[in-house]
Write a protein that holds these residues in place. Structure first.
Motif, PDB file in Angstrom:
ATOM      1  N   ILE A 224      -8.066  15.278   3.698  1.00  0.00           N
ATOM      2  CA  ILE A 224      -8.428  14.164   3.506  1.00  0.00           C
ATOM      3  C   ILE A 224      -7.682  13.349   2.090  1.00  0.00           C
ATOM      4  O   ILE A 224      -7.202  12.460   2.455  1.00  0.00           O
ATOM      5  CB  ILE A 224     -10.130  14.089   3.266  1.00  0.00           C
ATOM      6  N   PRO A 225      -7.538  14.391   1.292  1.00  0.00           N
ATOM      7  CA  PRO A 225      -6.872  13.501  -0.051  1.00  0.00           C
ATOM      8  C   PRO A 225      -5.399  13.282   0.415  1.00  0.00           C
ATOM      9  O   PRO A 225      -4.663  12.421  -0.076  1.00  0.00           O
ATOM     10  CB  PRO A 225      -6.909  14.739  -1.059  1.00  0.00           C
ATOM     11  N   VAL A 226      -4.948  14.448   0.936  1.00  0.00           N
ATOM     12  CA  VAL A 226      -3.357  14.313   1.427  1.00  0.00           C
ATOM     13  C   VAL A 226      -3.194  12.823   2.286  1.00  0.00           C
ATOM     14  O   VAL A 226      -2.183  12.176   2.107  1.00  0.00           O
ATOM     15  CB  VAL A 226      -2.885  15.496   2.360  1.00  0.00           C
ATOM     16  N   LEU A 227      -4.108  12.696   3.459  1.00  0.00           N
ATOM     17  CA  LEU A 227      -3.942  11.653   4.208  1.00  0.00           C
ATOM     18  C   LEU A 227      -4.062  10.173   3.107  1.00  0.00           C
ATOM     19  O   LEU A 227      -3.677   9.116   3.344  1.00  0.00           O
ATOM     20  CB  LEU A 227      -5.179  11.588   5.233  1.00  0.00           C
ATOM     21  N   ALA A 228      -5.281  10.463   2.229  1.00  0.00           N
ATOM     22  CA  ALA A 228      -5.495   9.280   1.542  1.00  0.00           C
ATOM     23  C   ALA A 228      -4.371   8.782   0.765  1.00  0.00           C
ATOM     24  O   ALA A 228      -3.892   7.923   0.505  1.00  0.00           O
ATOM     25  CB  ALA A 228      -6.647   9.579   0.737  1.00  0.00           C
ATOM     26  N   ALA A 229      -3.425   9.958   0.132  1.00  0.00           N
ATOM     27  CA  ALA A 229      -2.421   9.691  -0.745  1.00  0.00           C
ATOM     28  C   ALA A 229      -1.077   9.135  -0.013  1.00  0.00           C
ATOM     29  O   ALA A 229      -0.631   8.354  -0.303  1.00  0.00           O
ATOM     30  CB  ALA A 229      -1.886  11.074  -1.464  1.00  0.00           C
ATOM     31  N   ALA A 230      -1.286   9.402   1.584  1.00  0.00           N
ATOM     32  CA  ALA A 230      -0.240   9.009   2.410  1.00  0.00           C
ATOM     33  C   ALA A 230      -0.382   7.589   2.605  1.00  0.00           C
ATOM     34  O   ALA A 230       0.800   6.553   2.504  1.00  0.00           O
ATOM     35  CB  ALA A 230      -0.089   9.587   3.766  1.00  0.00           C
ATOM     36  N   LEU A 231      -1.447   6.938   2.876  1.00  0.00           N
ATOM     37  CA  LEU A 231      -1.836   5.666   3.082  1.00  0.00           C
ATOM     38  C   LEU A 231      -1.675   4.804   1.568  1.00  0.00           C
ATOM     39  O   LEU A 231      -1.420   3.593   1.706  1.00  0.00           O
ATOM     40  CB  LEU A 231      -3.440   5.576   3.294  1.00  0.00           C
ATOM     41  N   ALA A 232      -2.230   5.441   0.547  1.00  0.00           N
ATOM     42  CA  ALA A 232      -1.804   4.736  -0.779  1.00  0.00           C
ATOM     43  C   ALA A 232      -0.660   4.527  -0.828  1.00  0.00           C
ATOM     44  O   ALA A 232      -0.125   3.336  -1.601  1.00  0.00           O
ATOM     45  CB  ALA A 232      -2.437   5.666  -1.914  1.00  0.00           C
ATOM     46  N   GLY A 233       0.496   5.449  -0.589  1.00  0.00           N
ATOM     47  CA  GLY A 233       1.935   5.345  -0.901  1.00  0.00           C
ATOM     48  C   GLY A 233       2.333   4.104   0.157  1.00  0.00           C
ATOM     49  O   GLY A 233       3.158   3.505  -0.347  1.00  0.00           O
ATOM     50  N   CYS A 234       1.922   4.278   1.367  1.00  0.00           N
ATOM     51  CA  CYS A 234       2.295   3.122   2.216  1.00  0.00           C
ATOM     52  C   CYS A 234       1.775   1.664   1.767  1.00  0.00           C
ATOM     53  O   CYS A 234       2.571   0.804   1.862  1.00  0.00           O
ATOM     54  CB  CYS A 234       1.657   3.477   3.649  1.00  0.00           C
ATOM     55  N   ARG A 235       0.606   1.672   0.973  1.00  0.00           N
ATOM     56  CA  ARG A 235       0.085   0.346   0.698  1.00  0.00           C
ATOM     57  C   ARG A 235       1.151   0.042  -0.705  1.00  0.00           C
ATOM     58  O   ARG A 235       1.285  -1.246  -0.807  1.00  0.00           O
ATOM     59  CB  ARG A 235      -1.299   0.267   0.250  1.00  0.00           C
ATOM     60  N   GLY A 236       1.599   1.082  -1.378  1.00  0.00           N
ATOM     61  CA  GLY A 236       2.522   0.686  -2.524  1.00  0.00           C
ATOM     62  C   GLY A 236       3.882   0.299  -2.014  1.00  0.00           C
ATOM     63  O   GLY A 236       4.172  -0.793  -2.569  1.00  0.00           O
ATOM     64  N   PHE A 237       4.316   0.819  -0.923  1.00  0.00           N
ATOM     65  CA  PHE A 237       5.431   0.214  -0.370  1.00  0.00           C
ATOM     66  C   PHE A 237       5.464  -1.126   0.417  1.00  0.00           C
ATOM     67  O   PHE A 237       6.258  -1.807   0.437  1.00  0.00           O
ATOM     68  CB  PHE A 237       5.883   1.285   0.896  1.00  0.00           C
ATOM     69  N   GLY A 238       4.043  -1.390   0.693  1.00  0.00           N
ATOM     70  CA  GLY A 238       3.727  -2.684   1.320  1.00  0.00           C
ATOM     71  C   GLY A 238       4.047  -3.848   0.198  1.00  0.00           C
ATOM     72  O   GLY A 238       4.322  -5.039   0.369  1.00  0.00           O
ATOM     73  N   VAL A 239       3.611  -3.537  -1.298  1.00  0.00           N
ATOM     74  CA  VAL A 239       3.601  -4.287  -2.271  1.00  0.00           C
ATOM     75  C   VAL A 239       5.242  -4.610  -2.288  1.00  0.00           C
ATOM     76  O   VAL A 239       5.559  -5.882  -2.568  1.00  0.00           O
ATOM     77  CB  VAL A 239       3.040  -3.728  -3.626  1.00  0.00           C
ATOM     78  N   LEU A 240       6.090  -3.601  -2.251  1.00  0.00           N
ATOM     79  CA  LEU A 240       7.447  -3.834  -2.418  1.00  0.00           C
ATOM     80  C   LEU A 240       8.039  -4.585  -1.291  1.00  0.00           C
ATOM     81  O   LEU A 240       8.859  -5.361  -1.719  1.00  0.00           O
ATOM     82  CB  LEU A 240       8.228  -2.495  -2.385  1.00  0.00           C
ATOM     83  N   GLU A 241       7.561  -4.237  -0.210  1.00  0.00           N
ATOM     84  CA  GLU A 241       8.324  -4.984   1.011  1.00  0.00           C
ATOM     85  C   GLU A 241       7.691  -6.631   1.068  1.00  0.00           C
ATOM     86  O   GLU A 241       8.653  -7.303   1.422  1.00  0.00           O
ATOM     87  CB  GLU A 241       7.731  -4.389   2.382  1.00  0.00           C
ATOM     88  N   ARG A 242       6.695  -6.947   0.636  1.00  0.00           N
ATOM     89  CA  ARG A 242       6.267  -8.221   0.510  1.00  0.00           C
ATOM     90  C   ARG A 242       7.088  -9.088  -0.437  1.00  0.00           C
ATOM     91  O   ARG A 242       7.373 -10.217  -0.390  1.00  0.00           O
ATOM     92  CB  ARG A 242       4.807  -8.286   0.288  1.00  0.00           C
ATOM     93  N   ALA A 243       7.197  -8.273  -1.580  1.00  0.00           N
ATOM     94  CA  ALA A 243       8.175  -8.886  -2.795  1.00  0.00           C
ATOM     95  C   ALA A 243       9.373  -9.228  -2.343  1.00  0.00           C
ATOM     96  O   ALA A 243      10.077 -10.265  -2.470  1.00  0.00           O
ATOM     97  CB  ALA A 243       8.059  -8.072  -3.905  1.00  0.00           C
ATOM     98  N   ARG A 244      10.155  -8.114  -1.576  1.00  0.00           N
ATOM     99  CA  ARG A 244      11.479  -8.232  -1.002  1.00  0.00           C
ATOM    100  C   ARG A 244      11.512  -9.483  -0.145  1.00  0.00           C
ATOM    101  O   ARG A 244      12.427 -10.199   0.028  1.00  0.00           O
ATOM    102  CB  ARG A 244      11.974  -6.874  -0.366  1.00  0.00           C
TER     103      ARG A 244
END
Length: 443
Positions: free
Chosen positions: A69-89
């Protein structure tokens, strides 16, 4: 409807481009930004895809233990962080404004609640889906865009660099075909010219091709990295609920103020006058009779104020006879001659009927106060599932919702019930205001 003068005019448009869009597209900044977006997509998508696949696979494999569960949560958190970058790009290079997705909502503080919110969030899983879909699409767009771009500019500028082949490669020019027995080189003026023309075609087509590819990128960003339609609707409903609550509170304050400053004050004065008349009844009957007569006039005035107040809350004629009669009564009190035409197959729901009545009433009040009109008209009809209201006048014009006037408040009230207010009021008039309300049949 508030009217005004002194309208500013927009600046005159600058001189138009001498080149048509098809010819200037390869040199526009927008084209180069979109091409830069495609170039950046490949390395970023590789990193995002690798992160997502690795972490999700690792987390899924570890679900048999407490570490999954922590690893999956970290995976989704990383995806959301990339989402911030993608929206800014997308915002910086494509000019695409995409709102942030709904924030995580945790009922309790702490890491466990945060991980649970991440795993339950549909937005988080849409970010992970974006990582999986974006990678193959980025490979495709990078390959197509770079191929067309380099071929176009390379062939277009071929007359400038074809001399490199005879000077350094020992060949006549760019080899078009070759085998053990025969070779074709682009080395004579005609072939060089044709090559440049082919490059020109590629160069002119490439910007539109890149634009089409980045349009798909924009759809992916908007659809998977932005707020979901359901959450956007929830936010809209919460805002509408706030508008309704504020409107109801303002109406209650208005009623309380009208009662306190109007009928209540008048009735207190009336009670004092009647008390004085009672005291003078035996000593000076004539003066007492005059005071009672004055009090009788005050009673009539107080009753009229109470009727007006009741009409402002919900007129009896609207309940008893519907919009046609109620709007005709409002029009009769307007200082401007008003024609009313109501064409409805049936009565709408009481709530919608009330909103329609008060909308027209407020618009007619504004016409009386601000328009300087000689005539006005009210039309009400039904179109499919919408109740349409139109109020027109031949006044000075200048009504503007954006000025924060009463029209802005009226538009907010209509929006709270999925209604729309449209104002067409050029300087000098005439003014036309159209209100749309959802049609809900009455009981």
């Amino acid at each position: 409807m508030e009217y005004g003068h002194g309208y500013g005019r927009g600046h005159a448009a600058g001189a138009g481009h001498r080149l048509p869009p098809a010819l200037r597209a390869p040199f526009e900044a927008r084209t180069w930004r979109e091409f830069g977006y495609v170039l950046l997509s490949l390395p970023l998508s590789v990193v995002l895809f690798s992160w997502t696949v690795t972490m999700v696979a690792l987390g899924a494999g570890l679900l048999v233990t407490f570490l999954g569960i922590p690893v999956l949560a970290a995976a989704l958190a990383g995806c959301r962080g990339f989402g911030v970058l993608e929206r800014a790009r997308a915002r910086g290079l494509l000019g695409l404004e995409v709102a942030d997705p709904e924030p995580l909502r945790t009922r309790k503080p702490g890491p466990a609640a945060w991980m649970g919110a991440l795993l339950k969030s549909g937005s988080s899983w849409r970010h992970a889906l974006y990582a999986l879909v974006q990678f193959p699409w980025a490979v495709f767009t990078f390959s197509v865009a770079v191929t067309f771009w380099t071929c176009g500019w390379g062939l277009l500028t071929y007359p400038l660099w074809f001399w490199v082949f005879p000077a350094y490669a020992g060949e006549g020019g760019l080899q078009l075909y070759g085998d053990a027995h025969h070779s074709v080189y682009l080395d004579n003026p005609f072939e060089i010219t044709v090559t440049a023309l082919v490059g020109l075609i590629f160069t002119l087509v490439t910007p539109w091709l890149v634009r089409a590819l980045t349009t798909v990128d924009g759809l992916l960003v908007r659809g998977l990295l932005g707020p979901s339609p359901l959450s956007a609707r929830v936010v809209e409903l919460e805002s509408d609920r706030g508008t309704v609550v504020d409107t109801a509170a303002a109406d209650l304050r208005r009623i309380e103020r009208d009662l306190h400053d109007g009928a209540q004050a008048r009735l207190v004065s009336l009670a004092m006058d009647l008390g004085l008349a009672k005291e003078k009844l035996r000593e000076d009957p004539r003066t007492a009779a005059r005071m009672v007569e004055e009090a009788h006039g005050e009673v009539k005035t107080a009753l009229q104020e109470l009727r007006d107040l009741a009409r402002g809350i919900h007129p009896a004629v609207l309940t008893d006879r519907g919009l046609d009669a109620a709007l005709s009564a409002v029009a009769s009190r307007c200082t401007v001659p008003v024609t009313v035409e109501v064409d409805l197959p049936a009565r709408p729901a009481p709530a919608i009927e009330g909103i329609a009545y008060f909308t027209v009433s407020e618009l007619l009040q504004n016409i009386s106060k601000h328009s300087g009109a000689r005539t006005a008209a009210v039309d009400v009809w039904r179109t499919e599932d919408r109740l349409m209201l139109q109020v027109t006048d031949d006044g000075v014009g200048g009504a503007d919702v954006s000025r924060g006037s009463g029209l802005a408040g009226l538009a907010a009230r209509l929006d709270a019930v999925d209604g729309v207010l449209l104002v067409d009021s050029p300087a000098g008039g005439p003014t036309r205001v159209i209100a749309e309300l959802p049609w809900r049949p009455g009981a």
